[in-house]
Scaffold this motif. Structure first.
Motif, short mmCIF file in Angstrom:
data_model
loop_
_atom_site.label_atom_id
_atom_site.label_comp_id
_atom_site.label_asym_id
_atom_site.label_seq_id
_atom_site.Cartn_x
_atom_site.Cartn_y
_atom_site.Cartn_z
N ARG A 381 0.83 -1.20 0.00
CA ARG A 381 0.00 0.00 0.00
C ARG A 381 0.87 1.26 0.00
NH1 ARG A 381 -4.49 1.68 4.63
NH2 ARG A 381 -5.01 3.72 3.74
N ASP A 382 1.93 1.26 0.84
CA ASP A 382 2.82 2.43 0.89
C ASP A 382 3.49 2.64 -0.47
OD1 ASP A 382 2.14 2.67 3.53
OD2 ASP A 382 3.95 1.71 4.30
N GLU A 383 3.92 1.56 -1.11
CA GLU A 383 4.56 1.67 -2.41
C GLU A 383 3.58 2.21 -3.46
OE1 GLU A 383 7.32 1.52 -5.46
OE2 GLU A 383 7.55 1.51 -3.27
N LEU A 384 2.38 1.73 -3.41
CA LEU A 384 1.36 2.22 -4.35
C LEU A 384 1.07 3.70 -4.11
CD1 LEU A 384 -1.13 -0.79 -4.39
CD2 LEU A 384 0.38 -0.07 -6.23
N GLU A 385 1.02 4.10 -2.83
CA GLU A 385 0.78 5.52 -2.53
C GLU A 385 1.93 6.38 -3.03
OE1 GLU A 385 0.12 5.70 1.64
OE2 GLU A 385 -1.99 5.05 1.51
N ARG A 386 3.19 5.88 -2.86
CA ARG A 386 4.35 6.62 -3.36
C ARG A 386 4.29 6.77 -4.88
NH1 ARG A 386 9.01 5.85 -5.69
NH2 ARG A 386 8.63 3.60 -5.89
N GLN A 387 3.96 5.69 -5.55
CA GLN A 387 3.84 5.76 -7.01
C GLN A 387 2.71 6.70 -7.43
OE1 GLN A 387 3.40 1.76 -8.45
NE2 GLN A 387 5.41 1.09 -7.70
N GLN A 388 1.64 6.70 -6.65
CA GLN A 388 0.53 7.59 -6.96
C GLN A 388 0.93 9.05 -6.79
OE1 GLN A 388 -2.53 6.59 -8.13
NE2 GLN A 388 -2.87 8.76 -8.47
N GLU A 389 1.71 9.32 -5.76
CA GLU A 389 2.19 10.69 -5.55
C GLU A 389 3.08 11.14 -6.72
OE1 GLU A 389 4.12 10.69 -1.80
OE2 GLU A 389 2.25 10.59 -0.63
N GLN A 390 3.95 10.23 -7.18
CA GLN A 390 4.79 10.56 -8.33
C GLN A 390 3.95 10.84 -9.58
OE1 GLN A 390 7.50 7.26 -8.72
NE2 GLN A 390 8.93 8.06 -7.19
#
Length: 496
Positions: A381-390
């Protein structure tokens, strides 16, 4: 229904009912209370007898099983063969071969039932696949249907001899294991209850833990303090039902009359449901749903234990039914007349200390696995959120670039407007000194300077203002005058 006075017909009826109830009869988890005094009920007028209503067996294919049985009973040839086949032959599948001789109408209906059941299983398989997140994975129904042994999955269209054979054997095996599975389920229930109690104690301080332990022991003692429980199926136990439920004199107890009174469907047998109903009075001595110390789940386990005990003692042919003859034979045994005391559940713990230890280790491992899965999911989930922010940042940059391009397109520079004086051209500016030409310094009175273009520099604009002031006779400061005029201006200021 055939008359029970005829021995041969009674024997046939026994096997018919035995087979049907073997497949269909519910191994009940609920009690049927005994609260009616049958001696005070007037005999109802005789009506055309109907087969007893089928009850849920608890099997996942219960409906399919009951519908197959219902249609097979409608075929006269099959029904006659059933009467002349003993229980062991039925269990071994010999009766299934008679399916080839049933009527075309029955076979057609059985084909339809099988197709419906196969479709139901396929729907269940697909639903399970969806829940597990495999929406995009192709489902191999043929391979998954192998787990359902009660039908031939290789032929999903017609009901054949092999289907009936599989159905009989599967139902027999599943029902025989049903009680065992219920015992295991109850054991897990008891261990989980104890586990939760122990975990709750860990959350308490020393004083609260002591009070909780004292309360627990008090409830245990209170539950164990009950009247004596009669041995299930013994003379004392049945006489108590005879007296309190039937309202009859215990001195007049008659086993045959008792059997007829409690054969509630009148088929000449005690099935498991009718047997369990006989133990209601004994269970009421131990369990009361209004008492904190009494657990109704334990009450149903006690009922099951009582029924199993009687079946093991009385059901001599192991068809899961107690005939009148079997019952009468049992009433003459020593165990019926002089039974041992019955040990209730509180005297027989459902699990051992070793089983409890293994159970808690299993729970701890499950909790660890779940925590690991939760941790992995959180990382994802954290990785997906980071990618979403990018992606959001890139989207904003792209939008800003597009807006900038749009502004550049809309802000095209236009040439300054052409300005015309009254007969004179604009003052000519010499780039060398950035000053107005002397010949154009003086202009006719009343003549106003032509407006400067928007692109004039601030210095040019300031000089234009000085010229305008000079024309209007306004004094100028020293620093405002152009070179060569500053001395004259200074002399004028010195004039008294």
């Amino acid at each position: 229904m055939m008359s029970r006075t005829h021995n041969k017909m009674c024997w046939s009826r026994a096997f018919l009912t035995g087979w049907l109830l073997l497949l269909v009869q519910l191994l009940c988890t609920q009690a049927v209370p005994i609260s009616i005094d049958k001696t005070k009920i007037k005999e109802a007028e005789k009506k055309p007898e109907e087969p007893p209503a089928s009850v849920d067996t608890g099997l996942h294919y219960d409906r399919y099983l009951r519908e197959v049985i219902d249609f097979l009973e409608k075929d006269q040839h099959f029904r006659e063969k059933l009467h002349n086949t003993d229980m062991e032959d039925i269990k071994q599948g010999k009766l299934a071969k008679e399916l080839d001789f049933v009527s075309h109408h029955v076979r057609t209906k059985l084909d339809e039932l099988k197709r419906q059941e196969v479709n139901r299983l396929r729907t269940l398989i697909k639903a399970k696949q969806d829940i597990e997140g495999g929406n995009d994975i192709a489902v191999d129904h043929q391979a998954l249907l192998k787990q359902f042994e009660y039908l031939n999955h290789m032929n999903p269209h017609t009901f054949e001899v092999d289907d009936l054979d599989r159905l009989i054997k599967s139902a027999t095996k599943d029902l025989e294991n049903y009680d065992k599975e219920r015992h295991e389920e109850f054991k897990r229930y008891e261990m989980m209850k104890e586990h939760d109690r122990r975990e709750h104690l860990k959350t308490l301080d020393e004083d609260e833990r002591k009070k909780e332990e004292e309360h627990y022991e008090e409830m245990r003692k209170k539950h164990a303090d009950h009247p004596k429980v009669n041995h299930p199926g013994s003379q004392n136990q049945l006489k108590e039902v005879w007296e309190e439920a039937d309202g009859l004199d215990p001195e007049d107890f008659d086993p045959k009359t008792f059997f007829n009174l409690h054969d509630t469907n009148g088929d000449g047998f005690f099935d498991e449901q009718e047997l369990e109903a006989l133990f209601t009075k004994e269970l009421e001595k131990i369990y009361d749903p209004t008492n904190e110390e009494d657990d109704m789940v334990e009450m149903e386990e006690e009922r099951l234990r009582m029924r199993e005990h009687v079946m093991n003692e009385v059901d001599s042919n192991k068809d899961r039914l107690v005939s009148l003859d079997e019952f009468l034979v049992a009433t003459k045994k020593k165990e019926f007349l002089e039974p041992d005391s019955w040990e209730t559940l509180e005297q027989n713990q459902a699990y051992t200390d070793e089983e409890m230890r293994e159970f808690e280790e299993h729970l701890a491992q499950q909790e660890q696995d779940l925590n690991q899965k939760a941790f992995d999911l959180q990382k994802q989930r954290d990785e997906l959120e980071r990618q979403q922010e990018q992606l959001n940042a890139q989207k904003i940059e792209l939008q800003q670039a597009v807006e900038h391009m749009e502004r550049l397109k809309s802000q095209k520079v236009e040439p300054p407007p052409e300005v015309h004086g009254e007969g004179n051209s604009n003052p000519e500016i010499y780039p060398a000194d950035n000053q107005v030409h002397p010949e154009q310094d003086a202009q006719p009175e009343g003549h106003q300077a032509a407006p400067q273009a928007a692109q004039d520099t601030p210095q040019e604009h300031h000089e234009q203002q000085n010229l305008d002031q000079a024309q209007q006779g306004l004094p100028q400061t020293h620093q405002d005058l152009p070179p060569g005029h500053q001395e004259v201006a200074q002399g004028q200021h010195n004039v008294p």
